[in-house]
Design an enzyme around this catalytic site. Structure first.
Site, PDB file in Angstrom:
ATOM      1  CG  ASN A  10       1.946 -17.692 -32.353  1.00  0.00           C
ATOM      2  OD1 ASN A  10       1.169 -17.109 -33.105  1.00  0.00           O
ATOM      3  ND2 ASN A  10       1.602 -18.131 -31.148  1.00  0.00           N
ATOM      4  CD1 TRP A  11       5.043 -13.926 -36.890  1.00  0.00           C
ATOM      5  CD2 TRP A  11       4.139 -12.627 -38.476  1.00  0.00           C
ATOM      6  NE1 TRP A  11       5.960 -13.810 -37.901  1.00  0.00           N
ATOM      7  CE2 TRP A  11       5.428 -13.016 -38.893  1.00  0.00           C
ATOM      8  CE3 TRP A  11       3.387 -11.813 -39.324  1.00  0.00           C
ATOM      9  CZ2 TRP A  11       5.977 -12.616 -40.116  1.00  0.00           C
ATOM     10  CZ3 TRP A  11       3.927 -11.418 -40.537  1.00  0.00           C
ATOM     11  CH2 TRP A  11       5.215 -11.815 -40.923  1.00  0.00           C
ATOM     12  CE  LYS A  12       1.963 -15.423 -28.857  1.00  0.00           C
ATOM     13  NZ  LYS A  12       2.047 -15.460 -27.397  1.00  0.00           N
ATOM     14  CG  HIS A  97      -1.016 -20.475 -28.475  1.00  0.00           C
ATOM     15  ND1 HIS A  97      -1.285 -19.615 -27.439  1.00  0.00           N
ATOM     16  CD2 HIS A  97       0.304 -20.332 -28.764  1.00  0.00           C
ATOM     17  CE1 HIS A  97      -0.166 -18.972 -27.117  1.00  0.00           C
ATOM     18  NE2 HIS A  97       0.812 -19.384 -27.912  1.00  0.00           N
ATOM     19  CD  GLU A  99      -1.356 -16.040 -26.412  1.00  0.00           C
ATOM     20  OE1 GLU A  99      -1.473 -15.871 -27.642  1.00  0.00           O
ATOM     21  OE2 GLU A  99      -0.300 -15.780 -25.792  1.00  0.00           O
ATOM     22  CD  GLU A 167       4.046 -21.948 -27.111  1.00  0.00           C
ATOM     23  OE1 GLU A 167       4.898 -21.247 -27.676  1.00  0.00           O
ATOM     24  OE2 GLU A 167       2.835 -21.697 -27.140  1.00  0.00           O
ATOM     25  N   GLY A 173       5.379 -14.770 -23.162  1.00  0.00           N
ATOM     26  CA  GLY A 173       5.302 -13.316 -23.152  1.00  0.00           C
ATOM     27  C   GLY A 173       5.738 -12.681 -21.843  1.00  0.00           C
ATOM     28  CB  SER A 213      10.242 -15.811 -22.741  1.00  0.00           C
ATOM     29  OG  SER A 213       9.051 -15.185 -22.284  1.00  0.00           O
ATOM     30  N   GLY A 234       7.201 -16.264 -30.109  1.00  0.00           N
ATOM     31  CA  GLY A 234       6.180 -15.220 -30.205  1.00  0.00           C
ATOM     32  C   GLY A 234       6.823 -13.860 -30.415  1.00  0.00           C
ATOM     33  N   GLY A 235       7.043 -13.142 -29.323  1.00  0.00           N
ATOM     34  CA  GLY A 235       7.547 -11.768 -29.392  1.00  0.00           C
ATOM     35  C   GLY A 235       8.763 -11.586 -30.290  1.00  0.00           C
TER      36      GLY A 235
HETATM   37  P1  PGA Z   1       6.559 -15.609 -26.582  1.00  0.00           P
HETATM   38  O1  PGA Z   1       5.299 -16.407 -27.177  1.00  0.00           O
HETATM   39  O2  PGA Z   1       7.772 -16.049 -27.349  1.00  0.00           O
HETATM   40  O3  PGA Z   1       6.232 -14.162 -26.827  1.00  0.00           O
HETATM   41  O4  PGA Z   1       6.652 -15.943 -25.155  1.00  0.00           O
HETATM   42  C1  PGA Z   1       5.393 -17.770 -27.522  1.00  0.00           C
HETATM   43  C2  PGA Z   1       4.050 -18.310 -27.941  1.00  0.00           C
HETATM   44  O5  PGA Z   1       3.043 -17.946 -27.329  1.00  0.00           O
HETATM   45  O6  PGA Z   1       3.956 -19.098 -28.888  1.00  0.00           O
END
Ligand code: PGA
Length: 250
Positions: A10-12, A97, A99, A167, A173, A213, A234-235
């Site tokens: 997930n590149w956001k 998600h 977010e 999640e 994050g 994470s 994500g990251g």
């Molecule tokens: P993260 O993000 O790996 O940076 O914690 C995961 C996500 O939000 O899908």
């Protein structure tokens, strides 16, 4: 029941075209050079989906989007429809998600409508669920997740076109991950709940990803849990070597 593991990036809201194409090309090159059994997906921002689709074509790496509208076309300024994503060669769409739930006030009801329309268009859905830190401290995590699942899984969902991503919000994050025993316990709760909603057959075959994470150094432990069928990353999905290391941990 063998469920093929899915590693999804997930590149956001990251990457301009040049960096995104370089990242995707590197991932495609690394993946094409292995006999990995994992299914691999990258979900870049809308603006570079077309470029990324070209960069990964023929590599086996799939592309997906991070959201969509619940209608195919219409007067909806700024929105992107599932029909449009399908037109761009997307295989998947991430929905719900945390977010988006938090920053865009998305409700289970809205997410369910989006999911239904995505499925109608032949997209596979990754439905995200997760509890806040306070909800976990108060011991309400199971109830929260069950209610998100009940409220947002459409009746048309099947194991072949639907994936759940658990999640925990406090792990996204932050560098904190759920204890493997807590992750496994929650994945088992989720599978049981899916069984109530869609029946035991779909529940047994449906993939449940862990997200929050996930890094090369914790991927193996998380991915070896019996009810963890992949990761939503994500990251670490923004560095080809890290993302590939997670693919290799399968
Ligand atoms: P993260 O993000 O790996 O940076 O914690 C995961 C996500 O939000 O899908």
């Amino acid at each position: 029941m063998t469920r093929r593991k899915l590693i999804a990036g997930n590149w956001k809201m990251h990457c301009l075209k040049k960096d995104g194409v370089a990242l995707a090309s590197k991932i495609a090159e690394l993946y094409a050079g292995t006999d990995s059994k994992a299914e691999v997906l990258v979900c870049p921002p809308f603006t570079i989906l077309y470029s990324i689709a070209n960069a990964v074509s023929d590599s086996g790496v799939l592309i997906g989007a991070q959201d969509c509208h619940y209608l195919d076309m219409g007067a909806h300024t700024g929105d992107v429809s599932p029909l449009m994503l399908k037109d761009l060669a997307c295989s998947y769409v991430i929905l719900g998600h945390s977010e988006r739930r938090q920053n865009h006030k998305e409700t289970d009801d809205l997410i369910q409508k989006k999911a239904e329309q995505a499925l109608k268009n032949g997209l596979k859905v990754i439905l995200c669920v997760g509890e806040t830190e306070i909800e976990r401290q108060e011991g309400r995590q199971d109830a929260v997740i069950k209610s998100q699942l009940m409220g947002s899984i459409p009746k048309t969902a099947k194991a072949e076109n639907f994936v759940i991503a658990y999640e925990p919000i406090w792990a996204i994050g932050t560098g904190k991950t759920a204890q493997p025993s807590d992750a496994q316990a929650m994945h088992a709760v989720i599978r049981k709940e899916i069984s109530k909603i869609l029946g035991a057959k779909e529940a047994g075959a449906m993939r449940i990803l862990y997200g929050g994470s996930v890094k090369p150094n914790n991927a193996k432990e998380l991915l070896s849990l019996p009810d963890v069928d992949g990761a939503l990353v994500g990251g670490a999905a923004l560095k080809a070597e890290d993302f590939f290391a997670i693919i290799q941990a399968v």
